[in-house]
Design an enzyme around this catalytic site. Sequence first.
Site: not given
Ligand code: GLT
Ligand code: MN
Ligand code: MN
Length: 389
Positions: A55, A58, A89, A182, A184, A218, A221, A246, A256, A258, A288
């Site tokens: 980002h 970042d 990306m 993307e 979510k 993702e 998500h 992702d 969430d 991850d 991600d």
């Molecule tokens: C954040 C989010 C991710 C996105 C990122 C891109 S930022 O971590 O949870 O799923 O891909 O903006």
């Molecule tokens: Mn993501």
């Molecule tokens: Mn995520």
Amino acid sequence: MPRYQPQPSDRFTFGLWTVGHTGRDPFGEPTRAPLSAPEVVRLVAEAGAAGVNFHDNDLVPIDASPAERDRIVRDFRAALDETGLTVPMATTNLFSDPAFRDGAFTNPDPAVRALALQKTMGAIDLGVELGAETYVFWGGREGTEVDAGRDVVDGLKWFREAINYLLAYCADNGYDLRFALEPKPNEPRGDIFLPTVGAMLAFIETLDDPDRVGVNPEVAHETMAGLNVTHAVAQAWDAGKLFHIDLNDQNPGRYDQDFRFGAHNPKAAFHLVRFLEGVGYDGPLHFDAHAYRTSDPEDVKAFAAGCMRTYLVLKEKAEQFAQDDEIQALLAEVTGTDDAQGAGLVGPYSTDGAAALRAHDFDRAALGRRGRPYERLDQLTTDLLLGVR
Ligand code: GLT
Ligand code: MN
Ligand code: MN
């Protein structure tokens, strides 16, 4: 070469925000010191990745002066040159600053929408400068908690206006950048607009230049939405819209998470890898995810290595699956037709064909008697994944 050692040709990438995650969560302070962008670059390069994504903030703090920006970008570029890593990306942080508390592109205040466009144009410039080919849009704050407060159609209209504006900005500047939206379903908003891959795919067709826009599904998500991520990815692929992906993991019904790729549901991860490898997806394989809050810096390295190792192990398992005679025989049984009943009856419509189909006498009871050996197929898959096959 050690088995499952990732190579740049594997196209694995990490976000600066993933390996650089400090362990901060809504309930607790960081448990790890921040890593500078060059430190992340060296860490993931050593682990065998091909690239890093970021980002805008970042890399460059939101309040950095132009001179600071130039120094940071120079140091980052030097680390990329030293390691050979690329930046496939880039994306914009439109969710951390309080100005975006009620959305960025869908904020009801036109001044905030304009600020979001201004910030994104700057971030696109930065991404292009560093070689990015895909630009991701994750609408973290584009949503609501209070449905009385927002007309969703307005939200969609403003989001469309923003993406169209930025497509035109890229065209105007000669940037050959593809956009990947993307979805979510929720977090950090109660509900986020365009919550699933399917919703995004439909939205893309309403844009001025839909060919330049695809999706960035993702794993976590779609799982949060209670959906099957491989089905979502397959639909994106079928539509020619799988521009990026992702990879991570998620336990449905939880926050969430991850998690490291394959950490929670290795069978689902296997089917996703089997799909991606089977169709020949050749875009970046982006993790991600982030290490557990309990991890120390050594464990963060294990996290990064683990994401890639699991992918490579599952890729090998997918090859084994494709070469397993018993599995392939069962697949032929479940996908093939076992009698002449259907032959020639389906296909493109014609008047004569429809008449023949209307006149055909089906043995419906026989069709209903035919079982499918999915238990056997799935157990063989399970045996293969558990390493006893
Ligand atoms: C954040 C989010 C991710 C996105 C990122 C891109 S930022 O971590 O949870 O799923 O891909 O903006
Ligand atoms: Mn993501
Ligand atoms: Mn995520």
